[in-house]
Scaffold this motif. Structure first.
Motif, PDB file in Angstrom:
ATOM      1  N   ILE B 152       0.839  -1.207   0.000  1.00 14.67           N
ATOM      2  CA  ILE B 152       0.000   0.000   0.000  1.00 14.67           C
ATOM      3  C   ILE B 152       0.871   1.254   0.000  1.00 14.67           C
ATOM      4  O   ILE B 152       0.441   2.314  -0.439  1.00 14.67           O
ATOM      5  CB  ILE B 152      -0.955   0.017   1.199  1.00 14.67           C
ATOM      6  CG1 ILE B 152      -0.186  -0.030   2.525  1.00 14.67           C
ATOM      7  CG2 ILE B 152      -1.944  -1.124   1.105  1.00 14.67           C
ATOM      8  CD1 ILE B 152      -1.072   0.186   3.726  1.00 14.67           C
ATOM      9  N   ILE B 154       3.225   1.927  -1.907  1.00 15.62           N
ATOM     10  CA  ILE B 154       3.401   2.409  -3.277  1.00 15.62           C
ATOM     11  C   ILE B 154       2.068   2.456  -4.004  1.00 15.62           C
ATOM     12  O   ILE B 154       2.007   2.562  -5.224  1.00 15.62           O
ATOM     13  CB  ILE B 154       4.427   1.557  -4.057  1.00 15.62           C
ATOM     14  CG1 ILE B 154       4.056   0.082  -4.028  1.00 15.62           C
ATOM     15  CG2 ILE B 154       5.822   1.777  -3.512  1.00 15.62           C
ATOM     16  CD1 ILE B 154       4.935  -0.765  -4.918  1.00 15.62           C
ATOM     17  N   GLY B 155       0.984   2.359  -3.230  1.00 17.16           N
ATOM     18  CA  GLY B 155      -0.343   2.532  -3.803  1.00 17.16           C
ATOM     19  C   GLY B 155      -1.005   1.253  -4.262  1.00 17.16           C
ATOM     20  O   GLY B 155      -2.010   1.301  -4.977  1.00 17.16           O
ATOM     21  N   GLY B 156      -0.437   0.092  -3.889  1.00 13.72           N
ATOM     22  CA  GLY B 156      -1.041  -1.179  -4.266  1.00 13.72           C
ATOM     23  C   GLY B 156      -1.036  -1.417  -5.763  1.00 13.72           C
ATOM     24  O   GLY B 156      -1.829  -2.210  -6.286  1.00 13.72           O
ATOM     25  N   GLN B 157      -0.163  -0.760  -6.507  1.00  7.54           N
ATOM     26  CA  GLN B 157      -0.127  -0.933  -7.950  1.00  7.54           C
ATOM     27  C   GLN B 157       1.326  -1.015  -8.408  1.00  7.54           C
ATOM     28  O   GLN B 157       2.237  -0.553  -7.735  1.00  7.54           O
ATOM     29  CB  GLN B 157      -0.811   0.248  -8.648  1.00  7.54           C
ATOM     30  CG  GLN B 157      -0.128   1.585  -8.347  1.00  7.54           C
ATOM     31  CD  GLN B 157      -0.875   2.760  -8.936  1.00  7.54           C
ATOM     32  OE1 GLN B 157      -1.916   3.169  -8.425  1.00  7.54           O
ATOM     33  NE2 GLN B 157      -0.337   3.300 -10.006  1.00  7.54           N
TER      34      GLN B 157
END
Lengths: 80, 393
Positions: B152, B154-157
């Motif tokens: 999360i 790094i934004g979950g992507q």
């Protein structure tokens, strides 16, 4: 002594996050709430569900940190 | 110091590395007399190599210390960091050269590399390659750990938000095709060698080197135009970790094949009955060449045509100490005579006293030139040269 009933709820089971580690569950609800608010406005009632969920799941420190990141424009996920 | 120092550093290291490698491998010609088992059995009743004491492990460990600390100095923009890095590289390459010189002497001239020893050397190279495989496995593990389940933070992507990844089907695909093609050309060269086709072997090697060089150039372009750096989170780290180490391996392999093709062209045999060099362990087929290619009589004929200049050429690398005059730009007020005189004394092939004085003067001149900046490092370098003095006596 007035009788006041409190209804305490926690976030319900979400099949997308079945395991013990609920970090993604908390993060996803946070992101979904602010996406909902961005598209529908704060008055839109169904957005409250996400709000209640992430306030139940997420540690308060995380919420504060993410709020600060959002204010500074460095939140790591897209909220639009 | 950073801008102007870059080109000098690159030139010097390239020239150094190429000079060191060439001066050793080109000028070691095969002697008249080759050690054989009958002669060797007069001296040892076992086929194994009991090595003599050598200073090079200790010296190379000092050199590696200088190299690593000076690399950090260079990256952190310390004064004279790039110059100390140059010295560190020079010391490590020289130590390698001296150590390889001893190995070549032990193998080709003293006859220690019997079949039993060669088996061990081949096994050693195989184990080294396996360790390299484990190293790259760790790199891939790191990438998959970060990329398959992005956190999360790094934004979950993946790629993380804010990173514009390089399209893998543009320049990287071309690079992949270049490397795979160079793989086919080197396999062509390999099989030509087995069949005894000399021209095809050389052509295949040249094509391989050209393709690898083009790959390196394109990879440089990719690095220069990349929209992210190594410090851009997990993505940047994974990308530059993998492509960086891969790139340095490609460069090392290219130099390796270039030296080998040059030697093959000149006609220097890396295999004989007591051969030693590193390439033998890797090009395993040369151990059992087909009879019509390396015929017994033709080996003797080649040997007899080549005079040995070994006693003199072995000191040629010590002339590399001539790099020392380039130190003069650091402190123009100090006399240039120190480094020049020391390098001339060091390269004396006959009188050991001259060489000793040369080492001492080298250490002294280095100390004088570098007392302006990190004196600890210059003391280490001086200590290194003092150890060399003790060895050369």
């Amino acid at each position: 002594m007035s009788e006041q009933t409190f209804v305490l709820e926690t976030a319900g089971f979400d099949a997308r996050f079945p395991n013990q580690n609920q970090t993604r569950h908390c993060f996803q609800n946070y992101v979904d709430y602010y996406k909902c608010v961005h598209h529908k406005g704060e008055a839109f009632a169904p957005c409250r569900q996400f709000f209640k969920a992430f306030h139940s799941l997420c540690p308060n420190e995380w919420i504060d940190r993410w709020d600060t990141q959002r204010e500074n424009g460095i939140f790591p996920a897209r909220l639009e | 110091m950073g801008g102007g120092g870059y080109l000098t550093f690159l030139q010097c290291t390239t020239i150094l590395m190429v000079t060191m490698m060439f001066s050793y491998y080109i000028f070691f010609l095969i002697f008249f007399f080759i050690m054989n088992n009958i002669t060797r059995s007069n001296f040892a009743n076992n086929p194994f190599h009991l090595v003599e004491s050598s200073p090079w492990p200790l010296i190379i460990s000092f050199s590696l210390f200088i190299l690593t600390t000076s690399t950090v100095m260079f990256f952190q923009n310390y004064t004279y960091g790039s110059d100390f890095l140059m010295i560190g590289l020079f010391c490590v390459v020289s130590s390698m050269a001296f150590w390889f010189r001893d190995i070549i002497s032990e193998g080709s001239y003293q006859g220690h590399h019997t079949a039993a020893v060669q088996k061990g050397l081949t096994l050693g190279v195989a184990l080294f390659i396996i360790s390299e495989i484990c190293f790259f496995l760790s790199i891939f593990w790191a990438f998959f750990h970060s990329a398959l389940a992005p956190t999360i933070e790094i934004g979950g992507q993946w790629p993380p938000l804010g990173i514009t990844a390089i399209n893998p089907f543009e320049l990287p695909l071309l690079n992949t095709i270049l490397l795979l093609s160079s793989g086919t050309s080197v396999t062509y060269s390999h099989h030509s060698l087995i069949k005894g086709n000399r021209t095809a072997t050389l052509v295949g090697l040249i094509i391989t080197i050209i393709l690898a060089a083009i790959f390196t150039f394109f990879q440089y372009i990719e690095y220069v135009t990349a929209p992210f750096t190594i410090s851009d989170g997990a993505f940047g780290s994974c990308f530059y970790f993998a492509t960086g180490f891969h790139g340095i391996h490609v460069i090392i392999g290219t130099i390796f094949l270039a030296v080998l093709s040059l030697l093959f062209y000149i006609g220097i045999l890396l295999i004989s009955f007591g051969s030693s060099s590193l390439s033998l362990s890797i090009i395993g087929d040369l151990n059992h060449p087909p009879p019509h290619f390396f015929h017994q009589h033709s080996i003797i004929l080649r040997c007899s045509l080549q005079r040995s200049y070994f006693p003199y050429f072995s000191y040629l690398p010590s002339l590399s100490f001539l790099i020392l005059p380039s130190l003069s730009y650091l402190n123009p007020s100090l006399p240039l005579s120190y480094p020049i005189l020391s390098s001339l004394l060091l390269s004396d092939p006959i009188f050991s006293i001259q060489r000793t004085m040369g080492c001492f003067l080298t250490a002294l001149s280095l100390y004088y030139y570098y007392t302006l900046s990190s004196s600890f490092l210059s003391l280490t370098i001086s200590l290194l040269f003092i150890i060399i003095i003790i060895y050369i006596k």
